[in-house]
Design an enzyme around this catalytic site. Structure first.
Site, PDB file in Angstrom:
ATOM      1  N   THR A  67      -8.577   6.698  -2.881  1.00 31.31           N
ATOM      2  CA  THR A  67      -9.911   6.244  -3.265  1.00 31.31           C
ATOM      3  C   THR A  67     -10.910   7.382  -3.090  1.00 31.31           C
ATOM      4  OG1 THR A  67     -10.184   5.349  -1.033  1.00 31.31           O
ATOM      5  CG2 THR A  67      -9.606   3.785  -2.785  1.00 31.31           C
ATOM      6  N   LYS A 122       0.171  14.395   1.687  1.00 31.36           N
ATOM      7  CA  LYS A 122      -1.099  14.727   1.047  1.00 31.36           C
ATOM      8  C   LYS A 122      -1.259  16.236   0.844  1.00 31.36           C
ATOM      9  CE  LYS A 122      -3.555  10.647   2.902  1.00 31.36           C
ATOM     10  NZ  LYS A 122      -4.308  10.055   1.764  1.00 31.36           N
ATOM     11  N   HIS A 142       0.798  -1.232   0.000  1.00 30.20           N
ATOM     12  CA  HIS A 142       0.000   0.000   0.000  1.00 30.20           C
ATOM     13  C   HIS A 142       0.819   1.263   0.000  1.00 30.20           C
ATOM     14  CE1 HIS A 142      -4.202  -1.328   0.541  1.00 30.20           C
ATOM     15  NE2 HIS A 142      -3.643  -2.421   1.037  1.00 30.20           N
ATOM     16  N   LYS A 198     -14.312   8.403  -5.359  1.00 24.31           N
ATOM     17  CA  LYS A 198     -15.652   8.690  -4.829  1.00 24.31           C
ATOM     18  C   LYS A 198     -16.149  10.042  -5.314  1.00 24.31           C
ATOM     19  CE  LYS A 198     -14.154   6.561  -0.504  1.00 24.31           C
ATOM     20  NZ  LYS A 198     -13.641   6.942   0.837  1.00 24.31           N
ATOM     21  N   LYS A 226      -9.370  13.718   3.862  1.00 22.43           N
ATOM     22  CA  LYS A 226      -8.467  12.557   3.911  1.00 22.43           C
ATOM     23  C   LYS A 226      -7.638  12.718   5.170  1.00 22.43           C
ATOM     24  CE  LYS A 226      -6.881  13.887  -0.174  1.00 22.43           C
ATOM     25  NZ  LYS A 226      -6.819  12.657  -0.938  1.00 22.43           N
ATOM     26  N   ARG A 227      -6.910  11.690   5.562  1.00 21.42           N
ATOM     27  CA  ARG A 227      -6.040  11.834   6.720  1.00 21.42           C
ATOM     28  C   ARG A 227      -5.094  13.016   6.531  1.00 21.42           C
ATOM     29  NH1 ARG A 227      -6.184   7.967  11.032  1.00 21.42           N
ATOM     30  NH2 ARG A 227      -4.355   9.098  11.746  1.00 21.42           N
TER      31      ARG A 227
HETATM   32  C1  LIG Z   1     -12.367   7.122   1.204  1.00 22.07           C
HETATM   33  C2  LIG Z   1     -11.985   7.462   2.584  1.00 22.07           C
HETATM   34  C3  LIG Z   1     -10.639   7.666   2.911  1.00 22.07           C
HETATM   35  C4  LIG Z   1      -9.530   7.614   1.880  1.00 22.07           C
HETATM   36  O1  LIG Z   1      -9.387   8.900   1.313  1.00 22.07           O
HETATM   37  P1  LIG Z   1      -8.110   9.257   0.409  1.00 22.07           P
HETATM   38  O2  LIG Z   1      -8.454  10.610  -0.142  1.00 22.07           O
HETATM   39  O3  LIG Z   1      -8.027   8.231  -0.655  1.00 22.07           O
HETATM   40  O4  LIG Z   1      -6.938   9.289   1.309  1.00 22.07           O
HETATM   41  C5  LIG Z   1     -10.325   7.970   4.216  1.00 22.07           C
HETATM   42  N1  LIG Z   1     -11.273   8.071   5.160  1.00 22.07           N
HETATM   43  C6  LIG Z   1     -12.576   7.904   4.886  1.00 22.07           C
HETATM   44  C7  LIG Z   1     -13.585   8.039   5.963  1.00 22.07           C
HETATM   45  C8  LIG Z   1     -12.977   7.585   3.593  1.00 22.07           C
HETATM   46  O5  LIG Z   1     -14.284   7.394   3.328  1.00 22.07           O
END
Ligand SMILES: *Cc1c(COP(=O)(O)O)cnc(C)c1O
Length: 817
Positions: free
Chosen positions: A660, A558, A361, A664, A552-553
């Site tokens: 991901t 990032k 990952h 979305k 995101k985190r």
């Molecule tokens: C999809 C999702 C993530 C991943 O987000 P990234 O932008 O790909 O880092 C993290 N936390 C939650 C709650 C999510 O739904």
């Protein structure tokens, strides 16, 4: 596929069952019950329906005789189950009606559910999407995870600073969807020593643990979309057993035994809150082994119960390791096959290396797990012996391939030499697995080129790619009912199970009536988010503004701080450049920082202080607002994502394995502003260059800049807008009377060397935002692009990801029930 839950559903008996649970399970009455009690009673009544199907699936001979995937993950970020399960069961409308007759609003009851936050971020969310897609397509699957008492911490802000609180996700009443499976409990050992005995002149090794705990499985139902198939997500809870510590109990050391009791009760107490960062704590390794040992034992129990021979294990079971966290499963299976089942090393190894597959990952060095040899030796002495032997035989192969090349041996060895010898878990995974995959095309190439080039030579075709995906059930049908209905009006209702069908809406991208409806849905979703923000944060938002979203985190790679610099540049220009104009904009953030990640918390603080000032500054707040939504989690993502106009995917090229969140948001019609990183590259390929805003250095550019000696001061001194924006962080503009309170972020970008190249990408980022802003003023053109995003990202369904695993790695077949 046969939505027989619908056919079987009997409203009156369901309602009776809810009422029965109100009284018998939750000790209240129809007259006195509050929303929470109604939600719990409804949840229990629904869970009874799925438990019935779970047991039927478990006992299905066709499934027992088919090959199954066992998805091992320390994290499953599943989000609320009730709404999603209702959709999969085809019962959403039926239950709305049934609960209405009982005087209850389903949507209010759904809000009573706390998210099971049993994961940190993308990795755990991926595992949840994969479970959904396996069940939807009826590929035999069991998810194995941990039943943490406390999930990821709850986040709040106090004067702009992140505060963490424990997340008791089950509440005092327990979680209505879970069922305990005490008949499948396992005993798990730790510590102790290894004994030898000779049987017919052959040495047999046997581990005598010094402490044992119990693994109690809890099953959560993963309901196949519109099918009766229900697979378990099996989560292990650690419980103490008496005598808690065999050695110390026998020695009469009662207090030592009590200590062990406390320890073992703690193993699944709390999820480690680090994302993409490993800390090497003993309790974490105990969690990993506890998870692996319980899961491997359960897999073998099922295999035996089905009457299969142990040598046929790879024919019936494959074990997918979600990152290196469950790596210790490999020596654990070896130990059982040899020490308990009496197989030879060669036979055991042949089974192992046809059973395990590993997903990488990340390339971030701080996230690549290594465990101290001495710790493993103490905690798992037999496993350390087996790791040595795996390494010994592996290094023979390395020597055969590269005779006399000591550097190669040193680099590839599972044991890293040095003062503290460390076990490299990724190397152990690659050696012990039949397939290794990265999670997006670019990432998988970098795995081959930079992380494991020698392994790629040694084991051709072992390193593969499976691009991540997201489940369209939760991330479109459930979270965005307005858009779902609009799509279904045009192309029918099959798309949630076959997302490529969305290409059929591309032909409406220029249809003015469709554009209008599409944008009206977006507006409604923006209003829903604006209402949430008004109600929960007291900030008033204009839904005509661009909703610009980064969720995101919180991590330097990032680059939330690059986004912050852009906000500062807008603020500066609004105040200082009379010719500057911009479309009204709201920038949303949502992000948790690991509690021990100091700079990440400083970036949150700086963003909150900047937000506070801007939102209350009459000179700018008709144009710009900044909203940092606290406690980012799946249920929050479900509100934010359908409302996004712009999706910020701005990691330093080469650092984000896939992402991901990017998928979305594109699916829900947000335009991506992003770097050539992770799955952004593939999103661009699908939606086309005109429908995405790509900026910044690519992987080669990053490499060249680093090679030529990157100096952030060069950019700071040469770019007036950048300098003016950054200098705001040193002033007291956002912390009146207290200059310098935001300087940690400033310093990291200059004296700290700007390790993620924010300054190098700043100008190009600003330019991309200007282009995007100009496009937003042409709403028809915008609608065209947004519609094409929804239409063209069908590839990123996790159904496709799972089919890739099935066809290229797992080689198993669906069992339709
Ligand atoms: C999809 C999702 C993530 C991943 O987000 P990234 O932008 O790909 O880092 C993290 N936390 C939650 C709650 C999510 O739904």
């Amino acid at each position: 596929m046969k939505p027989t839950q619908q056919k079987k559903f009997d409203k009156a008996s369901f309602q009776e069952n809810v009422k029965k649970h109100l009284t018998a399970t939750y000790a209240t009455t129809v007259e006195n019950a509050d929303s929470r009690a109604w939600y719990l009673a409804m949840g229990r009544a629904l869970a009874e329906l799925t438990t019935f199907d779970l047991l039927e699936t478990e006992n299905d001979k066709a499934i027992q005789n088919a090959k199954s995937v066992n998805y091992l993950s320390l994290e499953f970020l599943i989000g609320r189950l009730t709404g999603n399960n209702l959709i999969s069961m085809g019962l959403y409308a039926h239950i709305t009606d049934a609960m209405n007759e009982l005087g209850q609003s389903l949507s209010d009851l759904l809000e009573e559910e706390r998210d099971p936050s049993l994961g940190n971020g993308g990795l755990g969310r991926l595992a949840a999407c994969f479970m959904d897609s396996c069940a939807a397509q009826e590929f035999p699957t069991i998810g194995y995870g941990l039943h943490y008492e406390y999930g990821l911490f709850k986040q709040s802000f106090e004067q702009g600073h992140q505060k963490e609180a424990p997340d008791a996700w089950r509440g005092v009443e327990g979680y209505p969807w879970e069922v305990a499976r005490p008949e499948y409990a396992q005993q798990i050992g730790f510590y102790g020593h290894v004994e030898s005995e000779f049987v017919n002149g052959v040495e047999k090794r046997r581990w005598v643990p010094g402490m044992e705990v119990q693994g109690m499985p809890w099953d959560l139902p993963i309901v196949g979309y519109e099918s009766d198939t229900v697979y378990p997500l099996r989560l292990w809870e650690c419980r103490a057993i008496a005598p808690f510590s065999l050695e110390s109990f026998n020695n009469g050391d009662y207090f030592e035994a009590q200590h062990a009791l406390i320890d073992s009760g703690n193993i699944t107490k709390v999820l480690y809150p680090n994302d993409n960062h490993e800390k090497g704590k003993t309790l974490r390794l105990m969690q990993q082994y506890f998870h692996s040992a319980a899961s491997i034992a359960d897999i073998l129990r099922r295999h035996d119960a089905a009457g299969h021979k142990i040598t046929d294990l790879p024919k019936y079971e494959t074990i997918q390791l979600n990152d290196t966290h469950p790596t210790i499963s490999i020596p654990e299976l070896m130990r059982i096959l040899m020490d308990e089942r009496g197989l030879s090393w060669d036979d055991a190894w042949a089974i192992c290396t046809k059973t395990f597959a590993y997903t990488n990952h990340t390339l971030l060095p701080e996230a690549l797990e290594t465990w101290s040899e001495s710790l493993i030796q103490r905690l798992l002495p037999r496993h350390m012996e087996i790791i040595y032997q795996i390494n010994h035989l592996f290094l023979k192969d390395v020597r055969a391939k590269w005779p006399g090349d000591v550097d190669k041996q040193r680099k590839l060895s599972i044991i890293q030499e040095g003062f503290h010898r460390m076990v490299r878990m990724a190397n152990l995974c690659v050696v012990g697995s039949y397939a290794v995959n990265g999670v997006a095309a670019l990432h998988s190439e970098l795995v081959k080129r930079d992380l494991f080039p020698e392994f790629n030579e040694l084991y051709p075709n072992k390193l593969q790619n499976v691009t991540n995906g997201v489940t369209p059930r939760r991330w479109l049908k459930f979270c965005n009912p307005g858009l779902s209905d609009l799509i279904s009006e045009k192309i029918g209702t099959e798309w949630p199970a076959d997302l490529d069908q969305l290409t059929q809406i591309a032909k409406f991208a220029d249809d003015k009536a469709f554009q209008k409806k599409y944008m009206a849905v977006k507006k409604e979703n923006k209003q829903r988010l604006a209402d949430w923000v008004q109600e929960n944060m007291g900030i008033e938002l204009d839904t005509n503004a661009i909703f610009d979203v980064q969720i995101k985190r919180l991590h330097e790679y990032k680059r939330q701080h690059l986004n912050l610099l852009h906000i500062l540049s807008l603020y500066h220009r609004l105040l200082n450049d009379p010719t500057f104009d911009m479309a009204p904009r709201v920038v949303f953030f949502a992000a948790k920082a690991a509690p021990g990640y100091h700079l990440a918390k400083e970036i949150i603080y700086a963003t909150n202080k900047v937000a506070e000032k801007i939102n209350n500054d009459k000179r700018v707040n008709h144009k710009l607002k900044v909203v940092f939504i606290p406690d980012y989690r799946v249920s929050m993502a479900e509100i934010i994502i359908p409302a996004a106009d712009v999706s910020e995917q701005i990691s330093t090229a080469g650092k984000e394995a896939s992402g991901t969140g990017n998928m979305k948001m594109a699916l829900n019609g947000a335009l991506t502003i992003g770097t050539m990183d992770g799955a952004n590259v593939e999103i661009r390929e699908e939606v086309g260059d005109d429908n995405i805003y790509i900026f910044g250095l690519d992987v080669d550019g990053v490499e060249e800049l680093r090679a030529s000696g990157y100096n952030p001061f060069d950019y700071y001194n040469a770019d007036h807008l950048l300098k003016a924006s950054m200098d705001l962080l040193l002033s007291d503009e956002f912390t009146p009377g207290e200059p310098g309170k935001l300087r940690a972020t400033f310093d990291s970008l200059l004296d700290g060397g700007d390790p993620y190249l924010c300054l190098a990408d700043f100008a190009s980022y600003v330019k991309a935002h200007e282009d995007m802003d100009a496009q937003y003023r042409d709403q028809e053109g915008w609608a065209h692009k947004a519609i094409l995003n929804t239409a063209l990202v069908g590839k990123f369904s996790s159904d496709r990801s799972i089919r890739d695993y099935v066809n290229n790695i797992w080689k198993l077949e669906a069992v339709k029930r």
